[in-house]
Every structure is written in structure tokens, then in C-alpha cells.
Design a protein around this motif. Structure first.
Motif, PDB file in Angstrom:
ATOM      1  N   LEU A 288       0.829  -1.208   0.000  1.00 63.49           N
ATOM      2  CA  LEU A 288       0.000   0.000   0.000  1.00 63.49           C
ATOM      3  C   LEU A 288       0.864   1.259   0.000  1.00 63.49           C
ATOM      4  O   LEU A 288       0.588   2.217  -0.733  1.00 63.49           O
ATOM      5  N   PHE A 289       1.920   1.247   0.819  1.00 64.32           N
ATOM      6  CA  PHE A 289       2.822   2.400   0.878  1.00 64.32           C
ATOM      7  C   PHE A 289       3.508   2.612  -0.465  1.00 64.32           C
ATOM      8  O   PHE A 289       3.603   3.752  -0.968  1.00 64.32           O
ATOM      9  N   ALA A 290       4.002   1.527  -1.064  1.00 69.10           N
ATOM     10  CA  ALA A 290       4.707   1.644  -2.341  1.00 69.10           C
ATOM     11  C   ALA A 290       3.773   2.150  -3.434  1.00 69.10           C
ATOM     12  O   ALA A 290       4.159   2.978  -4.274  1.00 69.10           O
ATOM     13  N   GLU A 291       2.534   1.663  -3.444  1.00 70.17           N
ATOM     14  CA  GLU A 291       1.555   2.073  -4.462  1.00 70.17           C
ATOM     15  C   GLU A 291       1.255   3.567  -4.362  1.00 70.17           C
ATOM     16  O   GLU A 291       1.094   4.257  -5.382  1.00 70.17           O
ATOM     17  N   ASP A 292       1.210   4.087  -3.139  1.00 72.17           N
ATOM     18  CA  ASP A 292       0.892   5.503  -2.925  1.00 72.17           C
ATOM     19  C   ASP A 292       2.093   6.420  -3.167  1.00 72.17           C
ATOM     20  O   ASP A 292       1.911   7.615  -3.415  1.00 72.17           O
ATOM     21  N   THR A 293       3.310   5.873  -3.079  1.00 71.89           N
ATOM     22  CA  THR A 293       4.507   6.721  -3.028  1.00 71.89           C
ATOM     23  C   THR A 293       5.329   6.710  -4.310  1.00 71.89           C
ATOM     24  O   THR A 293       5.922   7.727  -4.690  1.00 71.89           O
ATOM     25  N   TYR A 294       5.389   5.582  -4.987  1.00 73.85           N
ATOM     26  CA  TYR A 294       6.310   5.435  -6.127  1.00 73.85           C
ATOM     27  C   TYR A 294       5.558   5.237  -7.437  1.00 73.85           C
ATOM     28  O   TYR A 294       4.380   4.870  -7.458  1.00 73.85           O
ATOM     29  N   GLN A 295       6.264   5.503  -8.525  1.00 67.73           N
ATOM     30  CA  GLN A 295       5.698   5.352  -9.861  1.00 67.73           C
ATOM     31  C   GLN A 295       6.430   4.227 -10.610  1.00 67.73           C
ATOM     32  O   GLN A 295       7.425   3.695 -10.153  1.00 67.73           O
ATOM     33  N   LYS A 296       5.930   3.914 -11.772  1.00 71.37           N
ATOM     34  CA  LYS A 296       6.573   2.916 -12.620  1.00 71.37           C
ATOM     35  C   LYS A 296       8.002   3.359 -12.913  1.00 71.37           C
ATOM     36  O   LYS A 296       8.253   4.526 -13.194  1.00 71.37           O
ATOM     37  N   ASN A 297       8.953   2.404 -12.838  1.00 74.18           N
ATOM     38  CA  ASN A 297      10.374   2.741 -12.994  1.00 74.18           C
ATOM     39  C   ASN A 297      11.095   1.516 -13.548  1.00 74.18           C
ATOM     40  O   ASN A 297      11.295   0.522 -12.847  1.00 74.18           O
ATOM     41  N   ALA A 298      11.469   1.589 -14.825  1.00 76.19           N
ATOM     42  CA  ALA A 298      12.054   0.426 -15.504  1.00 76.19           C
ATOM     43  C   ALA A 298      13.337  -0.064 -14.842  1.00 76.19           C
ATOM     44  O   ALA A 298      13.698  -1.236 -14.961  1.00 76.19           O
ATOM     45  N   GLY A 299      14.029   0.826 -14.138  1.00 79.77           N
ATOM     46  CA  GLY A 299      15.260   0.419 -13.472  1.00 79.77           C
ATOM     47  C   GLY A 299      15.038  -0.545 -12.330  1.00 79.77           C
ATOM     48  O   GLY A 299      15.986  -1.163 -11.821  1.00 79.77           O
ATOM     49  N   PHE A 300      13.789  -0.696 -11.919  1.00 83.61           N
ATOM     50  CA  PHE A 300      13.456  -1.583 -10.813  1.00 83.61           C
ATOM     51  C   PHE A 300      12.530  -2.725 -11.242  1.00 83.61           C
ATOM     52  O   PHE A 300      11.873  -3.344 -10.409  1.00 83.61           O
ATOM     53  N   ALA A 301      12.510  -2.994 -12.534  1.00 89.51           N
ATOM     54  CA  ALA A 301      11.710  -4.109 -13.034  1.00 89.51           C
ATOM     55  C   ALA A 301      12.278  -5.415 -12.491  1.00 89.51           C
ATOM     56  O   ALA A 301      13.500  -5.616 -12.470  1.00 89.51           O
ATOM     57  N   PRO A 302      11.440  -6.332 -12.025  1.00 95.36           N
ATOM     58  CA  PRO A 302      11.944  -7.610 -11.512  1.00 95.36           C
ATOM     59  C   PRO A 302      12.618  -8.418 -12.612  1.00 95.36           C
ATOM     60  O   PRO A 302      12.223  -8.356 -13.780  1.00 95.36           O
ATOM     61  N   LYS A 303      13.642  -9.163 -12.236  1.00 98.32           N
ATOM     62  CA  LYS A 303      14.355  -9.990 -13.205  1.00 98.32           C
ATOM     63  C   LYS A 303      13.441 -11.107 -13.705  1.00 98.32           C
ATOM     64  O   LYS A 303      12.658 -11.674 -12.951  1.00 98.32           O
ATOM     65  N   ALA A 304      13.578 -11.423 -14.997  1.00100.55           N
ATOM     66  CA  ALA A 304      12.777 -12.509 -15.562  1.00100.55           C
ATOM     67  C   ALA A 304      13.231 -13.835 -14.971  1.00100.55           C
ATOM     68  O   ALA A 304      14.422 -14.049 -14.730  1.00100.55           O
TER      69      ALA A 304
END
Length: 644
Positions: A268-284
Motif C-alpha cells: 500500500l505504501f509503495a503504491e501511494d509513493t512510487y511510480q513505474k520505474n524500468a530500473g526496478f523491473a523484476p528480473k525474468a
């Protein structure tokens, strides 16, 4: 306690002198048996299927036993198929194609082969030890089949009747499964885990469950294991780091499910605070795990939240522990938040993938009220997971920073050295520690911190975090951990982590012998078994160092390393004849094994073969048995004197 009282108490364990003599003779006989086979594994990193396969096959030792037992009476194809049956009995018995004609004759023939192999695998153990390995439901039947001499005419009918009734009653499949499991157990007498059970792979919980039911093992803690022990002991920085790694390597959901963690406040905190950021995409994930795009985006946000929380909490430790000499790792206060530039030494670097919206220019390492709540809820959930606490207590009970076993030295990371080859010192509480004393002090602090898990900012708990990331840590072995730079700076020159001189010096016999002597091992046969650093086979690197004085057995069991290493890990076998290094190829799936009808995942190489076999009396266990023999001999003398 006086010697008299001690012997009087000990005598109560036996009915009479005859029982003492029987026990003494039994122990003395055991001393002259060949030592059992040991398997050394390291850097498992949550890869359960590959780990389970190695245990089932004994790292190829099972196939070797089958060859020795059956010789030319079975073809190579038949040996391969039989080896897979012993390793995966349930799966093969269910497979309609592997052995299509599972009739009475097939079951009888298969059970006879299993009993023959069981007899061979059990040949160097005492009958009492074999009994402990036998299936409880079938102990009587197995013992009758094991120890009946069918060359005697009157016994052959008896033997045949046991087999016939077993099959007619429909018990043959279950019997095959149980006996196969017993063979697996006897093929490996003892297991050494040389660190890093956790992180990067999704199934550390399954690995821990498997180990908790294993018959004989020890663990030398790795740097990733320390993160989990640190979180268990109350280190917030350790907890946020292991969760960040889970988000990065795309198994955070499995972690949540396996240990019943409550991650809702974090999400919930992350959803309210951060935006989409390709540098933090989970590894496949190579096994084909795929979530919906919105799920990946959610993980990106959570990944950012965990990363910033980790850096803030690490900064708090560095600030309150100036003795750690890590001020150069305080980076949040060096960011120009308006321009997203970082001043690193004498150079300014533009920051990529910036996500510093919760970082205050005035107090960059202070948590907001929302962040405090998230951290507290995560810690509460982690420390109150019943399954996780069982696993951590087991890790503490079976684990240590190093182990001397059978005249060999086992540790995960390194023995920190200076460039001149002398031991690197670390000052803790005003006292300098190095080498053996340094490892022992870290272990002492780890155990001390685990006794007060509610406290998160004491020295003992902070030292657990230091052992993950500190320059003089025997579990880290580098100048600095450049996690921040890898996330936010494009210039790869800033990503470099300089290895401790140990990693070059361990290639020399002189250094290895110095370390062995420092730990009290003066035998020329003593070896160092080391994990932690993946062996890059594709670049010609060998796991055998210093003319055979040191083995590095992290070859890349973790899928995250396999592109770099070119293989799927090393393991090390040590039987009464000497060492064998085992090279593993990637394990894909059980169905693929059954389709190919053979196991191609390992290649064994003999390192040293002794003319004279090592007996139990020459081992660590043998030393303990000899002490018991001495006590029993003295007890007999005491009772004789007492009864005169």
C-alpha cells in the motif's frame, strides 16, 4: 562432580558389566570401519529442484555405487534407468512409459536388485546404523531379505514367499519407494552445507524443510544466511535487504506465501509513493514464471520502496557506528535532489532511475512516519512467522562461522588478509580480532543478538549487518558493496568492488598452509573447502586452488550465475579413498530426466586417491568414539575395584 559420583551415575545406564563390555566392543569395532561418504555443497541460493536432485543422486555417487555393485551384469542403459528409479521411485512408478510392464516378474526382479544394492551400500556400516536407515513400515521384511542366506535350500523358499506375498498384497510399489529412500540415505553419510542457502532463488523454505529432516549435516553460514539470521535477531537493515533481493529476483510473492508474511502495508505504501520505474523491473525467471503487467508494475514500486528503506537504515547504522569506518558509503546526503546529481569523491554523476521522493535534504536517513510503520510491520510479521522461526532456530543450532571436520577447514567466505599476506584485523569493543578469533567473535555476537530479537540497534545486531557488507568481514571479502551505484549510476567504473587480497593469495600453497596452521591443522592432507565466489569455468578458472590445498565449490547452482559460470555448480565428495570434485550441469526437470532415461547433470573427477582407506578412528567422529571407549574402559575398572 567427583569421579566416583560420575561413574556411579554412568553405571546406571547399563544393566550389568556385560552390557558395558558389549558396548565397548561395538564402539571399538566401529572405529575400524571405513569412513562414510561426505558431500560438500555451497551457494544453493533457494534453488530447490537442483538441490533435491543432488541429494537424491548423491551428486552422482548413487550411479557409481550401482556400477560397482552390478558390474557387467547390467548394461549401461540398464544402470542409468535403475539409477533414476532409485532417485525418483514415485515418479517412475507412476510413469506408464518408463517401465511399461510392471507385472509380478518385474516387481520381483526390481526388489531383488534393490536389496542387492542396499546390501552393497550398507556394507561399511554397522547393523544398528543400517537399521536406523531402513523404512519403519518394512524394517522386519527388509532385514529378513538383507540377512537371509538363500544359498541354503531351506531358506530359498522362505525368501521367495516373502517376495511373493509382498507383491500379491499390493505393497511392492510402496516397498520400492521406501527402500530407494533408504539407499539414498546410505549413499551419503554426512552433508556439509558451506553457506548461502537463501536469496536469489524462490524455494529456500523447501530447502530448509529438507535439511531439517536430513539424517546428518552441518552448516557454515554464508553472507546471505547472515541476512536472515540478522532479520531474525531484529536487524531492520538485514530484513529490508533480503526483501529487496526477493523483489529484484522476482520471488517476493513466493516468500510471502511460504512464510505467511504480511506485506500489505508495504504494498500500500509503495503504491501511494512510487511510480513505474524500468530500473526496478523484476528480473525474468528462467522457469517461465509470468505475472500480469500490473503485477510487474506493482513489484517495481515495491522494489523502489525497499531499496530506499534499505539505504536509509544502513545509513543509520553507519552513523551510529563510526568504528565500522564506512562513512564513504553514506551517499543519500551527497545527492542534489533538485538536479539528481551525486557527488562521488571528486566527480559528479547524473543519477538514473531516480526515486528519492521520500529522502529529505535535511535528514536524508530519517524514516517518515509511514516508513516507520512499514518497517515495524514487516519486522513483526517476520519475527512472528512460526515456520520462519523454526528455520532460523535450526540454522543457529546446526550452523557456525567455520568448522574443522576430519582435519579439513570449512568456511564460506574468506579469511581477511592484508596485501602482504598477514591477517587483517578488526577492532570490536576495543579489542583487535583476526583470523580464527575474528570468525569466533562474529559467531559469538550473532548468537548473542539472537537472544534479544526485540533490540535492533545494539552492537551485536549491527555487527551482523556489518558481516554482510563490511570490509573486514569474513563473509563479504570486498572493499565495499556498490549496490547504490549499480542502481543509480550508469558509469560501470563506479560499480567495481575490490576483492580482499585473500582471493589472490589463496592460490598459493603457502597462504593456504598458513591459514590451516592458524586453525590448528598441521597435517599435509588437510584441505580448505570454500564457497562464496562463483568459479568462472567459461574463462578457464578451476575450482582446485593451491595445488589441491583449497577447493572452491560455488560453481553457480543459482540460475542467476549460470550465464557467467557456464555450469550449474560444483560439489565435493569425500569417501574413504579421497576427494572427488563433481561438476554439475543445469537441472531442468524430472520429466526431462525420464524422457532422456539418464542423468547427464554431473561429471566426477578424482582429486586424490589414497592407497590406504581412511577409517572412522581417523575422523572427527572417531575421536569422539575413542573418548567414549576410554570412559567405558575406566568404568569397567572402577566397577571391578568396587565389587572386590
Amino acid at each position: 562432580m567427583t569421579q566416583k559420583k560420575y561413574f556411579d551415575l554412568l553405571a546406571k545406564e547399563f544393566e550389568n558389566s556385560g552390557e558395558i563390555i558389549t558396548e565397548l566392543i561395538n564402539l571399538e569395532a566401529i572405529l575400524n570401519l571405513p569412513k562414510g561418504t561426505e558431500l560438500y555443497l555451497s551457494d544453493i541460493h533457494g534453488e530447490y529442484p537442483a538441490f533435491d536432485h543432488i541429494l537424491r543422486t548423491g551428486a552422482g555417487n548413487l550411479r557409481g555405487k550401482i556400477s560397482e555393485c552390478f558390474g557387467d551384469t547390467l548394461s549401461e542403459t540398464e544402470k542409468d534407468a535403475f539409477s533414476l528409479l532409485v532417485a525418483y521411485p514415485k515418479e517412475i512408478l507412476k510413469d506408464p512409459n518408463f517401465f511399461p510392464e510392471k507385472n509380478h516378474q518385474w516387481y520381483e526382479k526390481t526388489i531383488l536388485k534393490l536389496i542387492r544394492l542396499l546390501t552393497y551400500a550398507a556394507s561399511k556400516y554397522t547393523r544398528s546404523k543400517v537399521r536406523k536407515a531402513l523404512p519403519k513400515n518394512y524394517t522386519y521384511i527388509v532385514e529378513e531379505l538383507l540377512y537371509t542366506d538363500i544359498s541354503l535350500n531351506e531358506k530359498e523358499t522362505y525368501y521367495q514367499e516373502i517376495l511373493t506375498r509382498l507383491i500379491e498384497l499390493g505393497e511392492a510399489p510402496a516397498f520400492i519407494v521406501e527402500v530407494s529412500t533408504s539407499i539414498q540415505r546410505l549413499v551419503l553419510d554426512h552433508l556439509h552445507i558451506v553457506g548461502d542457502l537463501f536469496d536469489r532463488g524462490p524455494n529456500a523454505d523447501k530447502i530448509m524443510d529438507r535439511l531439517m529432516s536430513y539424517h546428518s549435516l552441518d552448516i557454515q553460514w554464508g553472507n546471505h544466511d547472515i541476512l536472515w539470521l540478522g532479520a531474525h535477531a531484529g536487524s531492520e537493515a538485514c530484513l529490508l535487504t533480503l526483501l529487496r533481493i526477493a523483489a529484484r529476483y522476482n520471488y517476493l510473492y513466493e516468500l510471502e506465501s511460504a512464510y505467511s508474511l504480511n506485506l500489505r502495508p508495504l504494498f500500500l505504501f509503495a503504491e501511494d509513493t512510487y511510480q513505474k520505474n524500468a530500473g526496478f523491473a523484476p528480473k525474468a525467471r528462467k522457469e517461465g514464471k509470468a505475472f500480469q503487467p500490473e503485477s510487474d508494475e506493482r513489484l517495481e514500486k515495491v522494489h523502489q520502496a525497499l531499496t530506499i528503506l534499505q539505504f536509509k537504515l544502513e545509513g543509520q547504522i553507519i552513523q551510529r557506528r563510526p568504528e565500522f569506518q564506512m562513512a564513504d558509503r553514506l551517499l543519500l546526503d551527497k545527492i542534489d535532489l533538485e538536479t539528481n546529481q551525486l557527488q562521488l569523491t571528486d566527480q559528479s554523476h547524473p543519477l538514473i532511475h531516480a526515486c528519492f521522493q521520500t529522502v529529505s535534504a535535511d535528514q536524508p536517513y530519517q524514516l517518515s512516519e509511514e516508513e516507520k510503520y512499514v518497517v515495524q510491520s514487516l519486522m513483526h510479521s517476520f519475527q512472528h512467522s512460526e515456520k520462519l522461526q523454526r528455520h532460523m532456530k535450526f540454522l543457529l543450532a546446526k550452523g557456525s562461522m567455520y568448522l574443522v571436520y576430519n582435519n579439513h577447514l570449512l568456511y564460506h567466505g574468506c579469511i581477511p588478509l592484508n596485501e602482504d599476506g598477514r591477517f587483517m584485523e578488526l577492532k570490536i569493543d576495543g579489542v583487535f580480532y583476526f583470523g580464527k578469533s575474528l570468525l569466533e567473535e562474529f559467531e559469538k555476537k550473532i548468537r548473542q543478538s539472537s537472544l534479544s530479537p526485540a533490540v535492533h540497534d545494539d552492537l551485536a545486531t549491527d555487527l551482523i549487518w556489518y558481516s554482510w557488507v563490511g570490509k573486514a568481514s569474513p563473509l563479504f571479502g570486498r572493499s565495499a558493496m556498490t549496490t547504490f551505484e549499480r542502481y543509480f549510476i550508469e558509469d560501470k567504473q563506479t560499480h567495481k568492488e575490490i576483492s580482499n587480497p585473500y582471493y589472490q593469495l589463496r592460490n598459493t600453497e603457502k597462504t593456504c598452509q598458513m591459514i590451516l596452521t592458524h586453525f590448528g591443522l598441521d597435517s599435509l592432507d588437510s584441505k580448505i573447502i570454500n564457497g562464496h565466489t562463483p568459479v568462472k569455468v567459461t574463462k578457464g578458472e578451476s575450482p582446485i586452488k593451491a595445488s589441491g590445498k583449497l577447493f572452491v565449490i560455488d560453481g553457480g547452482l543459482s540460475k542467476a550465475y549460470q550465464e557467467t559460470t557456464g555450469i550449474a555448480g560444483y560439489s565435493l565428495l569425500n569417501n574413504s579413498f579421497g576427494f572427488q570434485i563433481v561438476t554439475h550441469q543445469p537441472f531442468h526437470s524430472i520429466p526431462q530426466l525420464l524422457e532422456e532415461r539418464r542423468d547427464r547433470t554431473y561429471l566426477k573427477k578424482v582429486i586424490d586417491a589414497k592407497v590406504k582407506r581412511t577409517l572412522i578412528k581417523e575422523t572427527t567422529i572417531g575421536a569422539s568414539i575413542q573418548e567414549q571407549c576410554q570412559v567405558l574402559t575406566e568404568l569397567l575398572s572402577y566397577l571391578k575395584e568396587k565389587n572386590r
